[in-house]
Every structure is written in structure tokens, then in C-alpha cells.
Design a protein around this motif. Structure first.
Motif, PDB file in Angstrom:
ATOM      1  N   GLU A  27       4.362   7.595  13.652  1.00  0.00           N
ATOM      2  CA  GLU A  27       4.883   6.635  12.692  1.00  0.00           C
ATOM      3  C   GLU A  27       4.543   7.152  11.301  1.00  0.00           C
ATOM      4  O   GLU A  27       3.416   7.584  11.062  1.00  0.00           O
ATOM      5  N   PRO A  28       5.486   7.108  10.380  1.00  0.00           N
ATOM      6  CA  PRO A  28       5.166   7.556   9.022  1.00  0.00           C
ATOM      7  C   PRO A  28       4.247   6.539   8.330  1.00  0.00           C
ATOM      8  O   PRO A  28       4.423   5.340   8.482  1.00  0.00           O
ATOM      9  N   ILE A  29       3.257   7.057   7.613  1.00  0.00           N
ATOM     10  CA  ILE A  29       2.309   6.208   6.892  1.00  0.00           C
ATOM     11  C   ILE A  29       2.244   6.676   5.447  1.00  0.00           C
ATOM     12  O   ILE A  29       1.968   7.841   5.181  1.00  0.00           O
ATOM     13  N   VAL A  30       2.470   5.741   4.518  1.00  0.00           N
ATOM     14  CA  VAL A  30       2.330   6.036   3.095  1.00  0.00           C
ATOM     15  C   VAL A  30       1.047   5.378   2.627  1.00  0.00           C
ATOM     16  O   VAL A  30       0.737   4.248   2.997  1.00  0.00           O
ATOM     17  N   SER A  31       0.293   6.096   1.814  1.00  0.00           N
ATOM     18  CA  SER A  31      -0.942   5.531   1.277  1.00  0.00           C
ATOM     19  C   SER A  31      -1.126   5.950  -0.177  1.00  0.00           C
ATOM     20  O   SER A  31      -0.584   6.953  -0.620  1.00  0.00           O
ATOM     21  N   VAL A  32      -1.897   5.131  -0.884  1.00  0.00           N
ATOM     22  CA  VAL A  32      -2.374   5.473  -2.213  1.00  0.00           C
ATOM     23  C   VAL A  32      -3.872   5.690  -2.023  1.00  0.00           C
ATOM     24  O   VAL A  32      -4.546   4.881  -1.380  1.00  0.00           O
ATOM     25  N   GLN A  33      -4.392   6.801  -2.553  1.00  0.00           N
ATOM     26  CA  GLN A  33      -5.779   7.185  -2.304  1.00  0.00           C
ATOM     27  C   GLN A  33      -6.503   7.484  -3.612  1.00  0.00           C
ATOM     28  O   GLN A  33      -5.890   7.943  -4.575  1.00  0.00           O
ATOM     29  N   THR A  55       4.016  -0.512  -2.004  1.00  0.00           N
ATOM     30  CA  THR A  55       5.271  -0.709  -2.744  1.00  0.00           C
ATOM     31  C   THR A  55       4.983  -1.179  -4.163  1.00  0.00           C
ATOM     32  O   THR A  55       5.536  -0.637  -5.130  1.00  0.00           O
ATOM     33  N   ALA A  56       4.116  -2.172  -4.310  1.00  0.00           N
ATOM     34  CA  ALA A  56       3.794  -2.689  -5.646  1.00  0.00           C
ATOM     35  C   ALA A  56       3.145  -1.612  -6.512  1.00  0.00           C
ATOM     36  O   ALA A  56       3.535  -1.414  -7.670  1.00  0.00           O
ATOM     37  N   LEU A  57       2.160  -0.903  -5.954  1.00  0.00           N
ATOM     38  CA  LEU A  57       1.427   0.091  -6.748  1.00  0.00           C
ATOM     39  C   LEU A  57       2.286   1.290  -7.130  1.00  0.00           C
ATOM     40  O   LEU A  57       2.219   1.768  -8.259  1.00  0.00           O
ATOM     41  N   THR A  58       3.101   1.794  -6.198  1.00  0.00           N
ATOM     42  CA  THR A  58       3.934   2.959  -6.533  1.00  0.00           C
ATOM     43  C   THR A  58       5.038   2.587  -7.517  1.00  0.00           C
ATOM     44  O   THR A  58       5.410   3.403  -8.360  1.00  0.00           O
ATOM     45  N   VAL A 106      11.016  -1.020  -2.729  1.00  0.00           N
ATOM     46  CA  VAL A 106      11.464  -1.806  -1.574  1.00  0.00           C
ATOM     47  C   VAL A 106      10.378  -1.759  -0.502  1.00  0.00           C
ATOM     48  O   VAL A 106      10.028  -0.680  -0.022  1.00  0.00           O
ATOM     49  N   THR A 107       9.862  -2.934  -0.136  1.00  0.00           N
ATOM     50  CA  THR A 107       8.864  -2.999   0.932  1.00  0.00           C
ATOM     51  C   THR A 107       9.565  -2.787   2.260  1.00  0.00           C
ATOM     52  O   THR A 107      10.507  -3.520   2.586  1.00  0.00           O
ATOM     53  N   PRO A 108       9.149  -1.786   3.030  1.00  0.00           N
ATOM     54  CA  PRO A 108       9.811  -1.547   4.312  1.00  0.00           C
ATOM     55  C   PRO A 108       9.514  -2.681   5.295  1.00  0.00           C
ATOM     56  O   PRO A 108       8.452  -3.307   5.228  1.00  0.00           O
ATOM     57  N   PRO A 109      10.453  -2.954   6.212  1.00  0.00           N
ATOM     58  CA  PRO A 109      10.185  -3.997   7.212  1.00  0.00           C
ATOM     59  C   PRO A 109       9.082  -3.545   8.157  1.00  0.00           C
ATOM     60  O   PRO A 109       8.890  -2.353   8.379  1.00  0.00           O
TER      61      PRO A 109
END
Length: 172
Positions: free
Chosen positions: A56-62, A106-109, A156-159
Motif C-alpha cells: 500500500e502506498p504511504i505518504v508521510s511528512v517527517q 493533505t493539510a500539511l502538504t 485532496v484527502t484520499p479515501p
């Protein structure tokens, strides 16, 4: 002549912000990642937007520092252009913190792509305040590239993924 020397001296005194860098990697297990990162104005802190493409793809802010930041969950605030703090619970482990909640990411990016500077505020493992300021990428192109690798669209927040079949049967 004197005015010209003053202008040259003033221009050289203002250092350009450190640039954001884009990196793509694939580890030994075949997990591909794409990230965009920058070193803070303090010369040691790092801010990263990352996409890991595995099952599963995971996006993160670090956020990374040289001093230990503790273990477990803790609040981290990001201030864009000295505005109010956008605070979310982040996970910490050693010298790094990360948030991968889709709404938070989504908000932070979205704010990161529009701002000129961002300040990260949290505490270290000894519960002392930690603050680091970073330049932003100066636009949305680099952020869009990282998000796009995981199927995200900027703003856009992914479902949420559907629950596994076993969980759906238990809910009924």
C-alpha cells in the motif's frame, strides 16, 4: 562607488535558503520511495515529504534532529509563514518524527506548497522545546511529484482503503 560596495556587501550577507532535494530509491525488499527534503536554517534539522510504494502506498511528512526526540506519539505543530500552529499527533522513534494520517498529510502538504517558510515545534526526549525553521519548496511541483508517486493529489484527502473482508463480516 561607495553605494555600489554597500549594495554588494548587503547582497552577499543574505544567504539563499537551502534547496529542496528530490531523491528516488528502491531498497533490497523492492520498496520504492520518492522523497523531497530540505535542511533547516539551523544546519542540522531536516524536513521530508516521502512516498513509500510497497503493498500500500504511504505518504508521510517527517522531521529529523540530531538529538533524540523520544518514543511513541507526541504533538507536533507546524507554523507556515508565522501563522497559527497546525498541530497533529506524530509518531516518534529516536531522532525522527513522522505523520502519515491522510488528512494531516493533505493539510500539511497543501500549506507547504503555498508558504515561504515553515517552523516545526515539538519537544525532545527530555521534554524540552525544539523548534526548527525551513524554507519551503517555493511552489507545488516537487510536492506534487512525491504525492503523485503514491496516487495522492495535492489538496485532496484520499479515501480510506476498504476494510478487509474479515472486518466487514464482524461489523455485520
Amino acid at each position: 562607488m561607495m553605494l555600489a560596495l554597500l549594495l554588494i556587501a548587503q547582497a552577499s550577507a543574505v544567504a539563499p535558503p537551502p534547496p529542496w532535494k528530490l531523491a528516488e530509491r528502491t531498497n533490497a525488499k523492492g520498496v520504492r520511495s520518492i522523497s523531497s527534503s530540505v535542511t533547516g536554517f539551523d544546519g542540522v534539522s531536516r524536513l521530508v515529504v516521502k512516498c513509500d510504494v510497497a503493498q500500500e502506498p504511504i505518504v508521510s511528512v517527517q522531521f529529523f534532529q540530531t538529538a533524540p526526540l523520544g518514543q511513541g506519539e507526541k504533538p507536533v505543530g507546524l507554523r507556515f509563514d508565522n501563522g497559527f500552529a497546525n498541530t497533529y499527533p506524530w509518531q516518534s522513534a529516536g531522532n525522527g518524527l513522522y505523520v502519515s494520517d491522510p488528512e494531516a498529510v493533505t493539510a500539511l502538504t497543501t500549506l507547504l506548497a503555498k508558504a515561504k517558510a515553515v517552523t516545526v515545534e515539538t519537544t525532545n526526549a527530555s521534554n524540552f522545546a525544539v523548534q526548527a525553521t525551513f524554507p519551503t519548496p517555493g511552489g507545488d511541483a516537487m510536492i506534487r511529484k512525491v504525492l503523485g508517486a503514491c496516487g495522492y493529489t495535492l489538496g485532496v484527502t484520499p479515501p480510506l482503503p476498504p476494510a478487509p473482508a474479515a472486518e466487514r463480516e464482524e461489523e455485520q
